[in-house]
Design a protein around this motif. Structure first.
Motif, PDB file in Angstrom:
ATOM      1  N   MET A   1      20.128  43.715  31.716  1.00  0.00           N
ATOM      2  CA  MET A   1      19.475  44.786  32.425  1.00  0.00           C
ATOM      3  C   MET A   1      19.423  45.991  31.494  1.00  0.00           C
ATOM      4  O   MET A   1      20.433  46.405  30.966  1.00  0.00           O
ATOM      5  N   HIS A   2      18.258  46.515  31.291  1.00  0.00           N
ATOM      6  CA  HIS A   2      18.082  47.668  30.418  1.00  0.00           C
ATOM      7  C   HIS A   2      17.318  48.747  31.174  1.00  0.00           C
ATOM      8  O   HIS A   2      16.271  48.488  31.762  1.00  0.00           O
ATOM      9  N   ARG A   3      17.852  49.953  31.148  1.00  0.00           N
ATOM     10  CA  ARG A   3      17.191  51.092  31.779  1.00  0.00           C
ATOM     11  C   ARG A   3      17.779  52.355  31.197  1.00  0.00           C
ATOM     12  O   ARG A   3      18.830  52.333  30.561  1.00  0.00           O
ATOM     13  N   ALA A   4      17.123  53.467  31.429  1.00  0.00           N
ATOM     14  CA  ALA A   4      17.601  54.750  30.907  1.00  0.00           C
ATOM     15  C   ALA A   4      18.814  55.215  31.706  1.00  0.00           C
ATOM     16  O   ALA A   4      18.951  54.918  32.890  1.00  0.00           O
ATOM     17  N   GLY A   5      19.719  55.942  31.050  1.00  0.00           N
ATOM     18  CA  GLY A   5      20.875  56.513  31.729  1.00  0.00           C
ATOM     19  C   GLY A   5      20.453  57.614  32.696  1.00  0.00           C
ATOM     20  O   GLY A   5      19.453  58.294  32.484  1.00  0.00           O
ATOM     21  N   LEU A   6      21.234  57.790  33.746  1.00  0.00           N
ATOM     22  CA  LEU A   6      20.878  58.743  34.802  1.00  0.00           C
ATOM     23  C   LEU A   6      21.877  59.880  34.952  1.00  0.00           C
ATOM     24  O   LEU A   6      21.731  60.682  35.861  1.00  0.00           O
ATOM     25  N   GLY A   7      22.886  59.944  34.126  1.00  0.00           N
ATOM     26  CA  GLY A   7      23.952  60.918  34.340  1.00  0.00           C
ATOM     27  C   GLY A   7      24.943  60.353  35.343  1.00  0.00           C
ATOM     28  O   GLY A   7      24.660  59.365  36.024  1.00  0.00           O
ATOM     29  N   LEU A   8      26.097  60.971  35.453  1.00  0.00           N
ATOM     30  CA  LEU A   8      27.164  60.434  36.305  1.00  0.00           C
ATOM     31  C   LEU A   8      26.740  60.282  37.761  1.00  0.00           C
ATOM     32  O   LEU A   8      26.859  59.208  38.349  1.00  0.00           O
ATOM     33  N   LEU A   9      26.229  61.338  38.366  1.00  0.00           N
ATOM     34  CA  LEU A   9      25.836  61.273  39.778  1.00  0.00           C
ATOM     35  C   LEU A   9      24.715  60.264  39.978  1.00  0.00           C
ATOM     36  O   LEU A   9      24.731  59.477  40.927  1.00  0.00           O
ATOM     37  N   GLY A  10      23.745  60.252  39.073  1.00  0.00           N
ATOM     38  CA  GLY A  10      22.647  59.301  39.175  1.00  0.00           C
ATOM     39  C   GLY A  10      23.122  57.867  39.045  1.00  0.00           C
ATOM     40  O   GLY A  10      22.643  56.973  39.755  1.00  0.00           O
ATOM     41  N   GLU A  11      24.071  57.630  38.138  1.00  0.00           N
ATOM     42  CA  GLU A  11      24.607  56.277  37.961  1.00  0.00           C
ATOM     43  C   GLU A  11      25.344  55.806  39.208  1.00  0.00           C
ATOM     44  O   GLU A  11      25.179  54.670  39.644  1.00  0.00           O
ATOM     45  N   VAL A  12      26.154  56.662  39.783  1.00  0.00           N
ATOM     46  CA  VAL A  12      26.891  56.296  40.994  1.00  0.00           C
ATOM     47  C   VAL A  12      25.920  56.028  42.137  1.00  0.00           C
ATOM     48  O   VAL A  12      26.064  55.040  42.875  1.00  0.00           O
ATOM     49  N   THR A  13      24.914  56.877  42.284  1.00  0.00           N
ATOM     50  CA  THR A  13      23.907  56.678  43.330  1.00  0.00           C
ATOM     51  C   THR A  13      23.184  55.353  43.123  1.00  0.00           C
ATOM     52  O   THR A  13      22.977  54.585  44.065  1.00  0.00           O
ATOM     53  N   TRP A  14      22.804  55.073  41.867  1.00  0.00           N
ATOM     54  CA  TRP A  14      22.124  53.816  41.564  1.00  0.00           C
ATOM     55  C   TRP A  14      23.011  52.634  41.905  1.00  0.00           C
ATOM     56  O   TRP A  14      22.555  51.643  42.482  1.00  0.00           O
ATOM     57  N   MET A  15      24.296  52.697  41.535  1.00  0.00           N
ATOM     58  CA  MET A  15      25.218  51.596  41.821  1.00  0.00           C
ATOM     59  C   MET A  15      25.336  51.354  43.325  1.00  0.00           C
ATOM     60  O   MET A  15      25.352  50.214  43.776  1.00  0.00           O
ATOM     61  N   ILE A  16      25.421  52.422  44.092  1.00  0.00           N
ATOM     62  CA  ILE A  16      25.551  52.278  45.548  1.00  0.00           C
ATOM     63  C   ILE A  16      24.311  51.597  46.123  1.00  0.00           C
ATOM     64  O   ILE A  16      24.408  50.699  46.956  1.00  0.00           O
ATOM     65  N   GLN A  17      23.146  52.016  45.663  1.00  0.00           N
ATOM     66  CA  GLN A  17      21.898  51.435  46.178  1.00  0.00           C
ATOM     67  C   GLN A  17      21.672  50.019  45.657  1.00  0.00           C
ATOM     68  O   GLN A  17      21.347  49.107  46.413  1.00  0.00           O
ATOM     69  N   TYR A  18      21.824  49.810  44.371  1.00  0.00           N
ATOM     70  CA  TYR A  18      21.498  48.533  43.757  1.00  0.00           C
ATOM     71  C   TYR A  18      22.523  47.458  44.077  1.00  0.00           C
ATOM     72  O   TYR A  18      22.173  46.287  44.211  1.00  0.00           O
ATOM     73  N   CYS A  19      23.769  47.813  44.204  1.00  0.00           N
ATOM     74  CA  CYS A  19      24.839  46.829  44.362  1.00  0.00           C
ATOM     75  C   CYS A  19      25.300  46.664  45.800  1.00  0.00           C
ATOM     76  O   CYS A  19      26.439  46.282  46.056  1.00  0.00           O
ATOM     77  N   ALA A  20      24.425  46.926  46.736  1.00  0.00           N
ATOM     78  CA  ALA A  20      24.798  46.777  48.137  1.00  0.00           C
ATOM     79  C   ALA A  20      24.977  45.306  48.512  1.00  0.00           C
ATOM     80  O   ALA A  20      25.770  44.975  49.382  1.00  0.00           O
TER      81      ALA A  20
END
Length: 85
Positions: A1-20
């Motif tokens: 999986m390759h994508r641009a970094g989102l910063g700490l808050l963005g990464e946590v938000t992405w993990m919560i949404q993507y890894c549900a």
């Protein structure tokens, strides 16, 4: 999986949404995040309490080693295309 970094808050938000979902890949992503957070926290404590620093290369190596050990301990994961990383 390759994508641009989102910063700490963005990464946590992405993990919560993507890894549900509860798939193997999502579990590995969650475990990876936990390993990074734990590794950084452990390094922080060493720097504050023991006045010792680990190089970034060694910190990443320790995190990878911890992650590999955790994945090996899972053991009973079926070999399927869906579980392929």
């Amino acid at each position: 999986m390759h994508r641009a970094g989102l910063g700490l808050l963005g990464e946590v938000t992405w993990m919560i949404q993507y890894c549900a979902a509860a798939s193997f890949k999502h579990s590995v992503l969650k475990l990876s995040l936990a390993a990074v957070v734990y590794g950084v926290w452990r390094e922080r404590n060493c720097r504050i309490l023991r006045k010792q620093k680990t190089s970034l290369r060694n910190l990443i190596a320790k995190i990878k080693t911890d992650l590999r050990a955790s994945l090996i301990a899972w053991g009973g994961v079926k070999r399927t295309d869906e579980n392929r990383l």
